[in-house]
Design a protein around this motif. Structure first.
Motif, PDB file in Angstrom:
ATOM      1  N   ARG A 124     -57.224 -17.777   1.336  1.00 31.12           N
ATOM      2  CA  ARG A 124     -56.524 -17.212   0.033  1.00 31.12           C
ATOM      3  C   ARG A 124     -56.525 -15.826  -0.055  1.00 31.12           C
ATOM      4  O   ARG A 124     -56.247 -15.141  -0.795  1.00 31.12           O
ATOM      5  N   ASP A 125     -56.942 -15.204   1.289  1.00 34.16           N
ATOM      6  CA  ASP A 125     -56.860 -13.667   1.609  1.00 34.16           C
ATOM      7  C   ASP A 125     -57.988 -13.132   0.349  1.00 34.16           C
ATOM      8  O   ASP A 125     -57.510 -11.851   0.268  1.00 34.16           O
ATOM      9  N   VAL A 126     -58.891 -13.527   0.361  1.00 30.77           N
ATOM     10  CA  VAL A 126     -60.078 -13.078  -0.629  1.00 30.77           C
ATOM     11  C   VAL A 126     -60.990 -12.526   0.651  1.00 30.77           C
ATOM     12  O   VAL A 126     -61.661 -13.464   1.147  1.00 30.77           O
ATOM     13  N   SER A 127     -61.445 -11.306   0.710  1.00 27.87           N
ATOM     14  CA  SER A 127     -62.681 -10.972   1.626  1.00 27.87           C
ATOM     15  C   SER A 127     -63.738 -10.881   0.938  1.00 27.87           C
ATOM     16  O   SER A 127     -63.918 -11.083  -0.182  1.00 27.87           O
ATOM     17  N   LEU A 128     -64.585 -11.128   2.071  1.00 29.57           N
ATOM     18  CA  LEU A 128     -66.209 -10.861   1.653  1.00 29.57           C
ATOM     19  C   LEU A 128     -66.484  -9.790   1.035  1.00 29.57           C
ATOM     20  O   LEU A 128     -67.155  -9.704   0.009  1.00 29.57           O
ATOM     21  N   THR A 129     -65.798  -8.645   1.478  1.00 29.80           N
ATOM     22  CA  THR A 129     -65.923  -7.404   0.948  1.00 29.80           C
ATOM     23  C   THR A 129     -65.527  -7.410  -0.515  1.00 29.80           C
ATOM     24  O   THR A 129     -66.064  -6.618  -1.344  1.00 29.80           O
ATOM     25  N   ASP A 130     -64.484  -8.101  -0.930  1.00 30.84           N
ATOM     26  CA  ASP A 130     -64.017  -8.106  -2.258  1.00 30.84           C
ATOM     27  C   ASP A 130     -65.045  -8.930  -3.102  1.00 30.84           C
ATOM     28  O   ASP A 130     -65.262  -8.450  -4.348  1.00 30.84           O
ATOM     29  N   VAL A 131     -65.544  -9.945  -2.589  1.00 27.55           N
ATOM     30  CA  VAL A 131     -66.704 -10.624  -3.217  1.00 27.55           C
ATOM     31  C   VAL A 131     -68.028  -9.889  -3.494  1.00 27.55           C
ATOM     32  O   VAL A 131     -68.348  -9.648  -4.610  1.00 27.55           O
ATOM     33  N   ALA A 151     -65.975 -12.076   9.663  1.00 25.64           N
ATOM     34  CA  ALA A 151     -64.970 -11.524  10.820  1.00 25.64           C
ATOM     35  C   ALA A 151     -64.480 -12.556  11.593  1.00 25.64           C
ATOM     36  O   ALA A 151     -63.509 -12.619  12.088  1.00 25.64           O
ATOM     37  N   THR A 152     -65.348 -13.538  12.077  1.00 26.68           N
ATOM     38  CA  THR A 152     -64.744 -14.413  13.049  1.00 26.68           C
ATOM     39  C   THR A 152     -63.839 -15.403  12.434  1.00 26.68           C
ATOM     40  O   THR A 152     -62.958 -15.692  12.969  1.00 26.68           O
ATOM     41  N   ILE A 153     -64.249 -15.815  11.087  1.00 28.11           N
ATOM     42  CA  ILE A 153     -63.287 -16.632  10.357  1.00 28.11           C
ATOM     43  C   ILE A 153     -61.976 -15.855  10.445  1.00 28.11           C
ATOM     44  O   ILE A 153     -60.932 -16.554  10.465  1.00 28.11           O
ATOM     45  N   GLU A 154     -61.929 -14.651   9.895  1.00 28.62           N
ATOM     46  CA  GLU A 154     -60.656 -13.899   9.782  1.00 28.62           C
ATOM     47  C   GLU A 154     -59.974 -14.088  11.210  1.00 28.62           C
ATOM     48  O   GLU A 154     -58.599 -14.162  11.288  1.00 28.62           O
TER      49      GLU A 154
END
Length: 105
Positions: free
Chosen positions: A76-83, A9-12
């Motif tokens: 690359r707009d890949v979220s931790l949630t996606d992973v 979230a901080t990175i985002e």
């Protein structure tokens, strides 16, 4: 929220920040390729410490790897949630079976 979620979230939140105000913003401003390069450098450093057997240094380098992985994903707009969803989908599947399903065995 766990520490990885907080870090993601901080990175985002730093995506639109002034690159002079944040290391994360500076990395992201250099683009996905630079973020990937930095991730690779940190991964190699972790490998070296794993081979050496220095537990404290490996722990530190592993933290760097996780941070830079999250930066690379954000670039690359890949979220931790996606992973995490991908890992959840794989849960309970043999690694061998999972690789076979992807045609990589």
């Amino acid at each position: 929220m766990n520490i990885l979620e907080q870090l993601a979230a901080t990175i985002e939140s730093r995506k639109d920040a002034d690159p002079e105000s944040s290391w994360t913003a500076k990395l992201l401003a250099k683009g996905p390729e630079k973020c990937a390069e930095k991730f690779g450098e940190e991964a190699v450093e972790a490998i070296i410490e794993a081979v050496k057997g220095d537990r404290a240094r490996l722990t530190s380098e592993a933290a760097d790897v996780l941070y830079h992985l999250l930066v690379m994903l954000a670039a690359r707009d890949v979220s931790l949630t996606d992973v995490l969803a991908e890992l959840d989908q794989r849960q309970g599947t043999s690694g061998i079976a999972e690789k076979a399903a992807r045609g990589t065995v």
